[in-house]
Enzyme design. Structure first.
Site, PDB file in Angstrom:
ATOM      1  N   HIS A  91      47.670  42.627  32.232  1.00  0.00           N
ATOM      2  CA  HIS A  91      48.462  42.278  33.408  1.00  0.00           C
ATOM      3  C   HIS A  91      48.166  40.804  33.711  1.00  0.00           C
ATOM      4  CE1 HIS A  91      49.856  43.459  37.776  1.00  0.00           C
ATOM      5  NE2 HIS A  91      50.348  42.322  37.376  1.00  0.00           N
ATOM      6  N   GLU A 172      52.394  35.381  36.113  1.00  0.00           N
ATOM      7  CA  GLU A 172      50.935  35.414  36.243  1.00  0.00           C
ATOM      8  C   GLU A 172      50.365  34.006  36.367  1.00  0.00           C
ATOM      9  OE1 GLU A 172      48.978  38.178  36.697  1.00  0.00           O
ATOM     10  OE2 GLU A 172      50.948  39.075  36.951  1.00  0.00           O
ATOM     11  N   HIS A 176      49.020  33.170  40.089  1.00  0.00           N
ATOM     12  CA  HIS A 176      47.559  33.332  40.146  1.00  0.00           C
ATOM     13  C   HIS A 176      46.753  32.153  39.593  1.00  0.00           C
ATOM     14  CE1 HIS A 176      48.101  37.428  41.510  1.00  0.00           C
ATOM     15  NE2 HIS A 176      48.911  37.671  40.492  1.00  0.00           N
TER      16      HIS A 176
END
Ligand code: NAG
Ligand code: NAG
Ligand code: NAG
Ligand code: NAG
Ligand code: NAG
Length: 323
Positions: A91, A172, A176
Site C-alpha cells: 500500500h 502514495e 505521504h
C-alpha cells in the site's frame, strides 16, 4: 485508497504559512551530510527541528507505517495488471506523527496524484485544495532515471485496485512522502535532480516491504487464504506479532459481523474481510536508511470483527494472479 484511521487529521500552522515547498520553508541546500553524526531515533526527544538536521532524522512524521493490501482481484486484469502469487501487495509507507495522528499532501508543488483523496489538505473545506494532477504518470520518472528494475518490482508488488498501479504510486508519493522531513528536496543539495526523491521514496518503500513477508508469516502460522474457513483476528495478530516482534494493525473491509448470517444477534460490529496490514516503526536517522525499530500499533490494533472465526482471508480469483 483512502482509509479511515480512527485518528485526528491535524491542520498544521506550517502548511498555512504562505510559501509552499517542503516542510520547512527556507531550509538550506547546504550540508546535510548525515553520515557525520549518529542517526537519531525518530520520536525521541532529540528528534526535533533545531536539535537535529531535519534532513538526517525524521522530525515531522516519525512514526513510520509500512502498509500492505490483500485483494482478490485488480479490476484491470484485461490490461495485464495482476496480483503476485503468494504475496501481499504494497500500500505505502506513511509518516504518522508520533502520537498517531497524521496529515497529508504536505507539499502541493509535488502533487502528482490524479485523484487526490481527500481533496483538501485537511479533508475539510477549510484545508487547501489538492488539485488533480493532469500530467504524465509518475512511472515516467522511474524511466527517466532508468530504474527499470525498480519499476518491474513495483509493477509486480505494488498493485492498484480498480485503477492503474501508477495512480496508486502517485497517490502514495504526494499524499505521504511529502510529509517525511528527509524527502524534502533541499536535503538533496544544490545539484538535486528533479524527481530524484520520488525514486528514492519508491526504493525505500520496496525495501521496507521486502522485510515484511505477510503471506509467508501467516502461512507459517497455519493461516492460508481459504474460501471455506474463517479465521480469528487474534490468531492472525499472534502469527504476525511472533515474527515482527510488535503488534501490527490488522485491517478489514466488507460486511460487519453482526450483519452477516454467521454473526446474527452478535454485538460485534467489526468488519469481516481481511484486507490490510500496517507495521509500525520508529526509524534511526533518515527513513531512506531502512533502519526501523518495530513498535506496537498505536490505538486500536484492528477494525476487524473480534469474535472467533469471524474474519475471511479470501483466496484470490485464479485469473487475477500472475504465475
Ligand atoms: C554549513 O556548514 C558550514 C561549516 O560548518 C557552516 O559554516 C554553514 O553555516 C553551514 N550552512 C548552513 C546553511 O547550515
Ligand atoms: C499530535 O502531534 C501533532 C504534531 O506534533 C500535533 O500537531 C497534534 O496536535 C497532536 N495531536 C494530538 C491529538 O495530540
Ligand atoms: C471536494 O469534494 C467534495 C465532495 O465531492 C466537493 O463538494 C468539494 O467541492 C471538493 N473540494 C475541492 C476543493 O475540490
Ligand atoms: C449490530 O450491533 C450494533 C451494536 O454493536 C447494533 O447497534 C446494530 O443494530 C446491530 N446490527 C444488526 C443488524 O444486528
Ligand atoms: C474466494 O472468494 C472471493 C470473495 O468472494 C472471490 O473473489 C474469489 O474469486 C474466491 N476465490 C476462489 C478461488 O474461489
Amino acid at each position: 485508497m483512502s482509509t479511515a484511521r480512527g485518528v485526528v487529521v491535524v491542520a498544521l500552522g506550517l502548511l498555512s504559512q504562505g510559501v509552499l515547498g517542503g516542510l520547512y520553508p527556507g531550509l538550506s541546500t547546504a550540508n546535510h551530510t548525515c553520515s557525520l553524526s549518529e542517526p537519531v531515533l525518530s520520536c525521541s526527544n532529540e528528534a526535533q527541528p533545531g536539535l537535529v538536521d531535519t534532513c538526517c532524522a525524521e522530525t515531522f512524521g516519525g512514526l513510520v507505517l509500512q502498509t500492505q493490501f490483500w485483494n482478490t482481484y485488480t479490476g484491470l486484469e484485461s490490461q495485464g495488471q495482476l496480483l503476485p502469487k503468494d504475496s501481499w501487495t504494497i500500500h505505502g509507507l506513511w509518516p504518522d506523527f508520533c502520537n498517531g495522528s497524521y496529515t497529508q499532501y504536505c507539499d502541493l508543488k509535488r502533487q502528482y496524484d490524479p485523484f487526490p483523496s481527500p481533496n483538501t489538505t485537511t479533508g475539510t473545506p477549510a484545508g487547501k485544495p489538492v488539485k488533480p494532477w493532469k500530467g504524465k504518470p509518475i512511472s515516467d520518472y522511474l524511466e527517466l532515471f532508468r530504474k527499470f528494475d525498480l519499476l518491474a518490482f513495483m509493477e509486480k508488488h505494488w498493485t492498484g485496485l480498480n485503477q492503474p498501479s501508477s495512480t496508486l504510486w502517485a497517490h502514495e508519493f504526494s499524499k505521504h512522502a511529502t510529509c517525511f522531513s528527509t524527502f524534502d528536496t533541499e536535503c538533496y543539495g544544490p545539484a538535486y535532480a528533479k524527481h530524484e526523491e520520488v525514486v528514492d521514496f519508491f526504493t525505500t518503500v520496496t525495501t521496507y516491504y521486502q522485510a515484511l513477508p505477510t503471506w509467508r508469516w501467516l502461512a507459517d502460522g497455519g493461516i492460508r487464504p481459504s474460501n471455506r474457513t474463517a479465521y480469528s483476528v487474534s490468531d492472525i495478530r499472534a502469527a504476525l506479532t511472533s515474527r515482527f516482534g510488535k503488534v501490527p494493525y490488522v485491517g478489514c473491509s466488507g460486511p460487519r459481523y453482526n450483519e452477516t448470517a454467521a454473526g446474527k444477534g452478535s454485538l460485534d460490529r467489526g468488519q469481516t474481510v481481511l484486507s490490510e496490514m500496517w507495521y509500525y516503526y520508529h526509524v534511526r536517522g533518515r527513513v531512506q536508511r531502512v533502519d526501523g525499530v518495530p513498535v506496537d500499533a498505536t490505538g486500536s490494533n484492528t477494525n476487524c470483527a473480534t469474535s472467533p472465526h469471524a474474519v475471511w482471508y479470501y483466496e484470490r480469483t485464479p485469473r487475477s494472479v500472475a504465475h
